[in-house]
Design a protein around this motif. Structure first.
Motif: not given
Length: 424
Positions: A107-108, A221-227, A238-244, A252-260
């Motif tokens: 994510l970060t 969107c870590a607390h939004g994706a899938g919610n 312009d962009f968004a990021i989120w954890c999975s 735990p600690g799995s990959l992140s998603g990116v939107f551009v």
């Protein structure tokens, strides 16, 4: 609108008519020390493991064992293009076009990569606007970007704060900030759903405000994706990021998603960090060609993907695909509204829900403020088999997740909370 009632029998009736109730059996539910299932309300921190996850990972371990490097092209799910197996479903979950989405890194890391492209400070326009109570890692990341560009973080950071005595943020205050400082702000970077209050922001409204003043706009969107229904493409961000690993249940600690956003898809002049996985797939392995950028979000990739982590994501996304986001959102609103109803029925002077009352302005998380409480309350809940989340100074975060939580879970949680609050 459902008319809710107190009593266990009503919760059991709601579960009987729940068309998604069978998905609960597809997840591993942690056990309490008495051997019974815990009441797991912590999907906002770490989602539960789908039972199919192990077989998905085992398939890749099998191919690695039997094929070695040939698994890249001859595996059951060839590794070279494995990330593409995640794109369509992930794009559907976050409301984007496939060209706008990629799963990569964490994510970060992805937030920093996005800021390489979308934070372009000048002598006049160099500030970053975030929530006053943003998730700490977001604050640390943007502060470090300011320092990287030689800007004092106290000078370069603008906070959108709640008013005194309030928890939720007001859009009119954001408008005032942009009206006053808009021509100095290079980037607006907001959490799509605030981690503490559970407030789900109007992404389109914020984007339009930011763009009106010439700012780039991005969302964590870590607390939004899938919610919640993020509708990232239509938001115009312009962009968004989120954890999975929260609502998307990838471990735990799995990959992140990116939107551009697709308007940036073919912009080769947009500054970015690059690696060989953002290079043209057709010529990537010729090795000595000049860099030829992939279009879309894939053009921000750096390295070849970690397959075992992606296998866990694929398992969860396949469950999401069967359940359907619209169905999940519908159940989520019912679960959370029922939860809110039961808490209000307690009529206990020490508790207050600080999450928005309007269920279109929240996801499945309810943040419960408990007057004069400390973390011992959280320990007592854990002792009776309730796994939730404590946030200082006095808030319990509870997330009844529609994929695996039941109405009975919600009922039993409130009953146990009532006993603890009454000293029993």
């Amino acid at each position: 609108m459902t008319s809710y009632k107190t009593g266990l029998n009503f919760a059991l009736e709601l579960d009987k008519t729940d068309e998604l109730s069978h998905f609960r059996s597809q997840f591993h539910i942690p056990k309490h020390k008495n051997g019974e299932d815990c009441i797991y309300l912590c999907g906002n921190s770490l989602g539960l493991q789908p039972k199919i996850t192990q077989s998905y990972i085992n398939q890749e371990l099998k191919d690695w064992a039997e094929l070695g490097v040939e698994g890249h092209v001859h595996g059951e799910n060839p590794w070279l293009s494995y990330h593409e197996l995640l794109t369509d479903t992930m794009a559907e979950i976050v409301g984007a076009k496939p060209i706008e989405v990629v799963v990569m890194n964490t994510l970060t890391t992805n937030l920093h990569l996005m800021m390489v492209s979308f934070y372009r400070p000048t002598n006049k326009r160099y500030k970053i606007l975030i929530e006053g109570d943003a998730f700490p890692s977001d604050k640390y990341a943007v502060e470090s970007q300011l320092r990287h560009h030689g800007i004092d973080e106290k000078e370069g950071l603008i906070l959108w704060k709640s008013r005194e005595g309030e928890e939720l943020l007001r859009y009119e205050d954001l408008e005032s900030i942009l009206k006053e400082y808009g021509d100095e702000i290079a980037l607006v970077m907001i959490g799509g759903v605030n981690y503490y209050t559970g407030q789900f922001f109007d992404l389109k409204r914020i984007t339009e405000l930011g763009h009106k003043y010439g700012c780039f706009v991005g969302f964590d969107c870590a607390h939004g994706a899938g919610n919640v229904k993020l509708n990232l493409h239509n938001s115009g961000a312009d962009f968004a990021i989120w954890c999975s690993y929260k609502y998307l249940n990838s471990g735990p600690g799995s990959l992140s998603g990116v939107f551009v956003h697709e308007r940036h898809a073919y912009d080769k002049n947009l500054n970015r960090f690059t690696g060989w996985w953002s290079h043209n797939k057709e010529t990537r392995f010729k090795m000595r060609d000049d860099f030829d950028m992939l279009p879309g979000a894939e053009g921000w990739q750096l390295s070849n993907p970690p397959i075992l982590s992606m296998a866990a994501i694929k398992a969860s996304l396949d469950v999401f695909k069967k359940a359907g986001m619209d169905n999940l959102i519908s159940k989520s609103k019912k679960l959370t509204t029922y939860f809110e109803f039961l808490l209000n029925e307690l009529n206990h002077k020490s508790i207050k829900i600080i999450t928005p009352i309007n269920n279109n302005e929240r996801g499945c998380q309810l943040s419960i403020q408990v007057k004069n409480a400390d973390k011992s309350l959280h320990h007592k809940l854990t002792d009776v088999g309730i796994i939730c989340d404590w946030r200082e100074p006095d808030v319990i975060r509870c997330a009844p997740v529609p994929l695996y939580n039941s109405f009975e879970d919600v009922f039993n949680m409130v009953e146990k909370l009532k006993l603890i609050l009454n000293g029993k």
